[in-house]
Write a protein that holds these residues in place. Structure first.
Motif, PDB file in Angstrom:
ATOM      1  N   UNK A 159      11.549 -11.839 -29.533  1.00 57.98           N
ATOM      2  CA  UNK A 159      12.591 -12.080 -30.538  1.00 57.98           C
ATOM      3  C   UNK A 159      13.653 -10.985 -30.488  1.00 57.98           C
ATOM      4  N   UNK A 160      13.209  -9.748 -30.356  1.00 59.50           N
ATOM      5  CA  UNK A 160      14.158  -8.631 -30.264  1.00 59.50           C
ATOM      6  C   UNK A 160      15.050  -8.747 -29.044  1.00 59.50           C
ATOM      7  N   UNK A 161      14.469  -9.114 -27.915  1.00 61.28           N
ATOM      8  CA  UNK A 161      15.245  -9.283 -26.686  1.00 61.28           C
ATOM      9  C   UNK A 161      16.231 -10.440 -26.811  1.00 61.28           C
ATOM     10  N   UNK A 162      15.809 -11.517 -27.434  1.00 63.44           N
ATOM     11  CA  UNK A 162      16.706 -12.661 -27.640  1.00 63.44           C
ATOM     12  C   UNK A 162      17.875 -12.253 -28.524  1.00 63.44           C
ATOM     13  N   UNK A 163      17.600 -11.479 -29.566  1.00 60.19           N
ATOM     14  CA  UNK A 163      18.675 -10.995 -30.438  1.00 60.19           C
ATOM     15  C   UNK A 163      19.660 -10.123 -29.648  1.00 60.19           C
ATOM     16  N   UNK A 164      19.138  -9.247 -28.775  1.00 65.00           N
ATOM     17  CA  UNK A 164      20.003  -8.399 -27.951  1.00 65.00           C
ATOM     18  C   UNK A 164      20.871  -9.251 -27.028  1.00 65.00           C
ATOM     19  N   UNK A 165      20.258 -10.253 -26.403  1.00 68.87           N
ATOM     20  CA  UNK A 165      21.010 -11.134 -25.502  1.00 68.87           C
ATOM     21  C   UNK A 165      22.067 -11.928 -26.259  1.00 68.87           C
ATOM     22  N   UNK A 166      21.744 -12.365 -27.452  1.00 67.86           N
ATOM     23  CA  UNK A 166      22.701 -13.098 -28.276  1.00 67.86           C
ATOM     24  C   UNK A 166      23.891 -12.214 -28.610  1.00 67.86           C
ATOM     25  N   UNK A 167      23.634 -10.968 -28.980  1.00 70.17           N
ATOM     26  CA  UNK A 167      24.721 -10.044 -29.295  1.00 70.17           C
ATOM     27  C   UNK A 167      25.564  -9.747 -28.061  1.00 70.17           C
TER      28      UNK A 167
ATOM     29  N   UNK B  97      27.743 -12.735 -27.333  1.00 66.98           N
ATOM     30  CA  UNK B  97      28.857 -12.796 -28.281  1.00 66.98           C
ATOM     31  C   UNK B  97      29.930 -11.769 -27.923  1.00 66.98           C
ATOM     32  N   UNK B  98      29.513 -10.580 -27.518  1.00 69.34           N
ATOM     33  CA  UNK B  98      30.471  -9.544 -27.109  1.00 69.34           C
ATOM     34  C   UNK B  98      31.255  -9.997 -25.879  1.00 69.34           C
ATOM     35  N   UNK B  99      30.571 -10.634 -24.936  1.00 67.95           N
ATOM     36  CA  UNK B  99      31.252 -11.149 -23.748  1.00 67.95           C
ATOM     37  C   UNK B  99      32.251 -12.240 -24.109  1.00 67.95           C
ATOM     38  N   UNK B 100      31.873 -13.111 -25.026  1.00 72.43           N
ATOM     39  CA  UNK B 100      32.789 -14.172 -25.464  1.00 72.43           C
ATOM     40  C   UNK B 100      34.025 -13.572 -26.117  1.00 72.43           C
ATOM     41  N   UNK B 101      33.817 -12.584 -26.956  1.00 76.61           N
ATOM     42  CA  UNK B 101      34.940 -11.920 -27.626  1.00 76.61           C
ATOM     43  C   UNK B 101      35.854 -11.266 -26.595  1.00 76.61           C
TER      44      UNK B 101
END
Length: 84
Positions: A24-32, A35-39
């Motif tokens: 779950x922690x790794x998934x949260x990191x990947x999600x962030x 999102x940073x890449x999209x921004x």
């Protein structure tokens, strides 16, 4: 018959829960990170659009100046006649 306890099963479940928490922690990191890449990508697209708009403005100015020069040349009879 010997008493069967659930202790080994509980230990396995605790281990599985710990691993799931890590996942779950790794998934949260990947999600962030995603999102940073999209921004960042949105920012780059905006910069590219801005550059294209600026180039378009420069092009329009050049076209306008070219038209003015053509009119000036005609008025002053400076236009060159192609040689045959």
């Amino acid at each position: 018959m010997a008493d069967v306890t659930m202790e080994p099963m509980f230990e396995v479940l605790k281990s599985v829960q710990a691993r799931l928490a890590q996942v779950d922690g790794k998934i949260d990191e990947l999600t962030q990170a995603t999102q940073a890449l999209r921004t960042s990508q949105i920012g780059i697209r905006q910069e590219i659009t801005s550059v294209f708009q600026e180039i378009s403005g420069v092009h329009a100015t050049l076209v306008r100046h070219e038209g003015r020069l053509d009119r000036i040349e005609k008025r002053l009879e400076l236009s060159e006649v192609p040689h045959t």
